[in-house]
Design a protein around this motif. Structure first.
Motif, PDB file in Angstrom:
ATOM      1  N   LEU A 231      19.082  51.386  53.335  1.00  0.00           N
ATOM      2  CA  LEU A 231      19.865  50.151  53.455  1.00  0.00           C
ATOM      3  C   LEU A 231      19.982  49.843  54.945  1.00  0.00           C
TER       4      LEU A 231
ATOM      5  N   GLY B 298      20.570  47.266  56.783  1.00  0.00           N
ATOM      6  CA  GLY B 298      21.705  46.467  57.239  1.00  0.00           C
ATOM      7  C   GLY B 298      22.990  47.244  57.349  1.00  0.00           C
ATOM      8  N   LEU B 299      23.066  48.379  56.665  1.00  0.00           N
ATOM      9  CA  LEU B 299      24.251  49.235  56.723  1.00  0.00           C
ATOM     10  C   LEU B 299      24.004  50.507  57.526  1.00  0.00           C
TER      11      LEU B 299
ATOM     12  N   TRP C 249      34.791  39.210  55.052  1.00  0.00           N
ATOM     13  CA  TRP C 249      34.014  40.431  55.215  1.00  0.00           C
ATOM     14  C   TRP C 249      34.745  41.554  54.493  1.00  0.00           C
TER      15      TRP C 249
ATOM     16  N   CYS D 139      31.073  51.366  56.983  1.00  0.00           N
ATOM     17  CA  CYS D 139      30.231  50.171  56.929  1.00  0.00           C
ATOM     18  C   CYS D 139      31.088  48.913  56.968  1.00  0.00           C
TER      19      CYS D 139
ATOM     20  N   ALA E  17      30.318  44.575  55.974  1.00  0.00           N
ATOM     21  CA  ALA E  17      29.335  43.624  55.470  1.00  0.00           C
ATOM     22  C   ALA E  17      30.035  42.336  55.067  1.00  0.00           C
TER      23      ALA E  17
ATOM     24  N   ILE F 245      28.688  42.683  47.968  1.00  0.00           N
ATOM     25  CA  ILE F 245      28.079  42.435  49.276  1.00  0.00           C
ATOM     26  C   ILE F 245      26.595  42.190  49.072  1.00  0.00           C
ATOM     27  N   ARG F 246      25.937  41.639  50.086  1.00  0.00           N
ATOM     28  CA  ARG F 246      24.480  41.477  50.080  1.00  0.00           C
ATOM     29  C   ARG F 246      23.964  42.137  51.357  1.00  0.00           C
ATOM     30  N   THR F 247      22.989  43.015  51.180  1.00  0.00           N
ATOM     31  CA  THR F 247      22.386  43.684  52.326  1.00  0.00           C
ATOM     32  C   THR F 247      20.922  43.978  52.017  1.00  0.00           C
ATOM     33  N   SER F 248      20.177  44.350  53.024  1.00  0.00           N
ATOM     34  CA  SER F 248      18.753  44.625  52.834  1.00  0.00           C
ATOM     35  C   SER F 248      18.549  45.984  52.160  1.00  0.00           C
TER      36      SER F 248
ATOM     37  N   GLU G 299      16.645  41.349  50.300  1.00  0.00           N
ATOM     38  CA  GLU G 299      18.096  41.278  50.188  1.00  0.00           C
ATOM     39  C   GLU G 299      18.521  41.522  48.743  1.00  0.00           C
TER      40      GLU G 299
ATOM     41  N   GLY H 171      27.183  47.114  59.351  1.00  0.00           N
ATOM     42  CA  GLY H 171      26.553  45.857  58.960  1.00  0.00           C
ATOM     43  C   GLY H 171      26.994  44.702  59.842  1.00  0.00           C
TER      44      GLY H 171
END
Length: 160
Positions: A18, A20-21, A54, A72, A74, A95-98, A107, A158
């Motif tokens: 992950l 992004g995190l 957030w 984290c 995000a 949440i949305r992350t890669s 994503e 993030g």
């Protein structure tokens, strides 16, 4: 039988990251019966950053024997009512992350939930599989190589 060349095959368990995190080398369980993906998190706290919602939380990674905590942050996508396989309903932060799996990066939406009784800290649901153009061979495990995203290139959280 039809085949589709643009789809990649994965097994019931895969190594993911992950980025992004700031998380690398995480074992994930693939669950085609779950719509949304889920990440084991506690100490979930909503807040605002530049007027936007957030959430900060502690992601619990690794195995029961070697659990590690990872702070984290995000952007909060929404709150969603999730029904578990046993019928229990729970309101969860989304949440949305890669997500990196094999050589793919896209994503994905994750609900934040306590998965301390679960063997895998990350569950990948059917929506993520569709967006990643993946098919599951339930007879296989760890088909794809570990994602090639070194942890040292990730941000600490993030946060932007």
């Amino acid at each position: 039988m039809k085949t589709f060349d643009h789809l990649s095959v994965i097994g019931l368990r895969e190594w993911v990251a992950l980025p992004g995190l700031g998380v690398a080398n995480l074992r994930a369980k693939i669950d085609t019966g779950a719509s949304t993906s889920s990440l084991h998190a506690t100490e979930i706290e909503p807040f605002e950053r530049d007027g936007e919602p957030w959430v900060r939380f502690i992601a619990h990674l690794g195995s029961l024997k070697q659990l590690r905590d990872h702070p984290c942050e995000a952007p909060l996508v929404s709150m969603r009512l999730i029904r578990s396989s046993n019928g229990h309903e729970q309101m969860r932060y989304v949440i949305r992350t890669s997500l990196a799996l094999g050589d793919r990066l896209w994503e994905v939406e994750f609900t934040l939930a306590c998965r301390k009784r679960m063997r895998y800290r990350l569950l990948i649901g059917s929506k993520a599989l569709v967006h990643g153009q993946l098919v599951v061979n339930p007879g296989l495990k760890y088909v794809q190589d570990k994602p090639a995203y070194p942890a040292t290139t990730f941000p600490a959280t993030g946060a932007a």
